[in-house]
Scaffold this motif. Sequence first.
Motif, PDB file in Angstrom:
ATOM      1  N   THR A 248      44.218  11.010  75.475  1.00 40.35           N
ATOM      2  CA  THR A 248      43.627  10.812  76.831  1.00 40.35           C
ATOM      3  C   THR A 248      43.556  12.000  77.677  1.00 40.35           C
ATOM      4  O   THR A 248      44.064  13.096  77.182  1.00 40.35           O
ATOM      5  CB  THR A 248      44.406   9.833  77.558  1.00 40.35           C
ATOM      6  OG1 THR A 248      45.519  10.159  77.845  1.00 40.35           O
ATOM      7  CG2 THR A 248      44.400   8.516  76.849  1.00 40.35           C
ATOM      8  N   GLU A 249      42.689  12.162  78.681  1.00 38.18           N
ATOM      9  CA  GLU A 249      42.857  13.231  79.507  1.00 38.18           C
ATOM     10  C   GLU A 249      44.212  13.680  80.038  1.00 38.18           C
ATOM     11  O   GLU A 249      44.491  14.815  80.119  1.00 38.18           O
ATOM     12  CB  GLU A 249      41.795  12.764  80.872  1.00 38.18           C
ATOM     13  CG  GLU A 249      40.470  12.711  80.701  1.00 38.18           C
ATOM     14  CD  GLU A 249      39.697  13.784  80.620  1.00 38.18           C
ATOM     15  OE1 GLU A 249      40.467  14.948  80.633  1.00 38.18           O
ATOM     16  OE2 GLU A 249      38.603  13.888  80.681  1.00 38.18           O
ATOM     17  N   GLN A 250      44.927  12.478  80.379  1.00 37.68           N
ATOM     18  CA  GLN A 250      46.382  12.847  80.811  1.00 37.68           C
ATOM     19  C   GLN A 250      47.124  13.714  79.630  1.00 37.68           C
ATOM     20  O   GLN A 250      48.002  14.647  79.783  1.00 37.68           O
ATOM     21  CB  GLN A 250      47.115  11.576  81.161  1.00 37.68           C
ATOM     22  CG  GLN A 250      48.559  11.870  81.458  1.00 37.68           C
ATOM     23  CD  GLN A 250      49.167  10.739  81.568  1.00 37.68           C
ATOM     24  OE1 GLN A 250      48.628   9.326  81.636  1.00 37.68           O
ATOM     25  NE2 GLN A 250      50.737  10.572  81.872  1.00 37.68           N
ATOM     26  N   GLU A 251      46.890  13.105  78.259  1.00 38.25           N
ATOM     27  CA  GLU A 251      47.653  13.577  77.229  1.00 38.25           C
ATOM     28  C   GLU A 251      47.110  15.107  76.874  1.00 38.25           C
ATOM     29  O   GLU A 251      47.973  16.053  76.689  1.00 38.25           O
ATOM     30  CB  GLU A 251      47.571  12.817  75.898  1.00 38.25           C
ATOM     31  CG  GLU A 251      48.278  11.539  76.147  1.00 38.25           C
ATOM     32  CD  GLU A 251      47.704  10.331  75.283  1.00 38.25           C
ATOM     33  OE1 GLU A 251      48.596   9.627  74.679  1.00 38.25           O
ATOM     34  OE2 GLU A 251      46.560  10.743  74.438  1.00 38.25           O
ATOM     35  N   MET A 252      45.863  15.479  77.169  1.00 41.88           N
ATOM     36  CA  MET A 252      45.388  16.710  76.936  1.00 41.88           C
ATOM     37  C   MET A 252      45.784  17.715  77.914  1.00 41.88           C
ATOM     38  O   MET A 252      46.184  18.915  77.524  1.00 41.88           O
ATOM     39  CB  MET A 252      43.834  16.814  77.000  1.00 41.88           C
ATOM     40  CG  MET A 252      43.164  16.166  75.633  1.00 41.88           C
ATOM     41  SD  MET A 252      43.659  17.004  73.949  1.00 41.88           S
ATOM     42  CE  MET A 252      43.272  18.832  74.495  1.00 41.88           C
ATOM     43  N   ARG A 253      45.972  17.212  79.197  1.00 41.66           N
ATOM     44  CA  ARG A 253      46.648  18.120  80.078  1.00 41.66           C
ATOM     45  C   ARG A 253      48.010  18.402  79.915  1.00 41.66           C
ATOM     46  O   ARG A 253      48.486  19.695  80.139  1.00 41.66           O
ATOM     47  CB  ARG A 253      46.493  17.370  81.526  1.00 41.66           C
ATOM     48  CG  ARG A 253      45.347  17.597  82.270  1.00 41.66           C
ATOM     49  CD  ARG A 253      45.238  17.335  83.648  1.00 41.66           C
ATOM     50  NE  ARG A 253      45.656  15.722  83.878  1.00 41.66           N
ATOM     51  CZ  ARG A 253      44.916  14.825  83.918  1.00 41.66           C
ATOM     52  NH1 ARG A 253      43.641  14.892  83.819  1.00 41.66           N
ATOM     53  NH2 ARG A 253      45.327  13.510  84.245  1.00 41.66           N
ATOM     54  N   GLU A 254      48.802  17.549  79.238  1.00 43.04           N
ATOM     55  CA  GLU A 254      49.966  17.578  78.995  1.00 43.04           C
ATOM     56  C   GLU A 254      50.376  18.914  77.857  1.00 43.04           C
ATOM     57  O   GLU A 254      51.243  19.527  77.798  1.00 43.04           O
ATOM     58  CB  GLU A 254      50.801  16.560  78.620  1.00 43.04           C
ATOM     59  CG  GLU A 254      52.289  16.623  78.181  1.00 43.04           C
ATOM     60  CD  GLU A 254      53.133  15.136  77.743  1.00 43.04           C
ATOM     61  OE1 GLU A 254      54.109  15.146  77.213  1.00 43.04           O
ATOM     62  OE2 GLU A 254      52.315  13.870  78.194  1.00 43.04           O
ATOM     63  N   ILE A 255      49.331  18.500  76.788  1.00 42.12           N
ATOM     64  CA  ILE A 255      49.319  19.536  75.644  1.00 42.12           C
ATOM     65  C   ILE A 255      48.726  20.933  76.212  1.00 42.12           C
ATOM     66  O   ILE A 255      49.601  22.091  75.889  1.00 42.12           O
ATOM     67  CB  ILE A 255      48.111  19.321  74.621  1.00 42.12           C
ATOM     68  CG1 ILE A 255      48.546  17.697  74.119  1.00 42.12           C
ATOM     69  CG2 ILE A 255      48.070  20.297  73.481  1.00 42.12           C
ATOM     70  CD1 ILE A 255      47.710  17.199  72.970  1.00 42.12           C
TER      71      ILE A 255
END
Length: 248
Positions: free
Chosen positions: A147-154
């Motif tokens: 998700t967008e959120q997960e990519m930001r976390e990565i």
Amino acid sequence: MTSSSKDYEACNQLIENYLNNDAEPTLERFLNDNEKVIGKPDWDKLLLAAVKKFDTGPHPVPQQQKPPPSIASPSAPSKSSKKPITAAMVDKYFEPLVDDKKWTLSTGKVVEDTMKKYTVTCNFEHPIHSLILDIDDKMWVKDGYFTEQEMREIKDARCPKDPELPTHIAEYLKGYAGNKDLESIFDHANHRLFHPKRESDLFWIHQAFVKTLNLFYSNYLPITDHSETDILNRVWGIVQECFDVSHL
């Protein structure tokens, strides 16, 4: 009459009709217009033979030109320039990974396991098979892997912060502000020289400006059809020189 002879005659007739009805015939347009037909087995050789027979000179046929397969994926390579990948190879890359050392995001998704899901869809070797995740590749979100959120976390994880520029370097670079043409940049770059040993950082920055200007003056830049070797030597060579007096 054999099947091959019938195919050849049909190919001749197809090309003859095309040449008679197109004011400016080209092989590319013929292939596009008849893609479904010429995608059949053995038609590539028949096509080249027939085109050579009817060709009158203005549109020569490349000897190695072949019609594109009608069922080929747009992203599939025409030649095996990439290394084919197999399930066994995927296992070889990912099986050694220890579960308790894998990266689990705040959502509970395991990064390495998600990467493996993508690898099994690849027909050819991809950076992902070397456990390289390109965080700028929009495919990861577009195709639903993250998700967008997960990519930001990565992207934000363990992201090193750029150090502040030393004051003397920042002041020197500010001096180029407002210079928007080659002559003004050249004049500013050459109003002061730096010692290569005592002022090694400013010396390299100054040299980088001068050498880059030379690439523009000699029309080497902007880059157009330069070979990779040329770019490595002429452009990236300037960057490599910063390590001449570095401890890295």
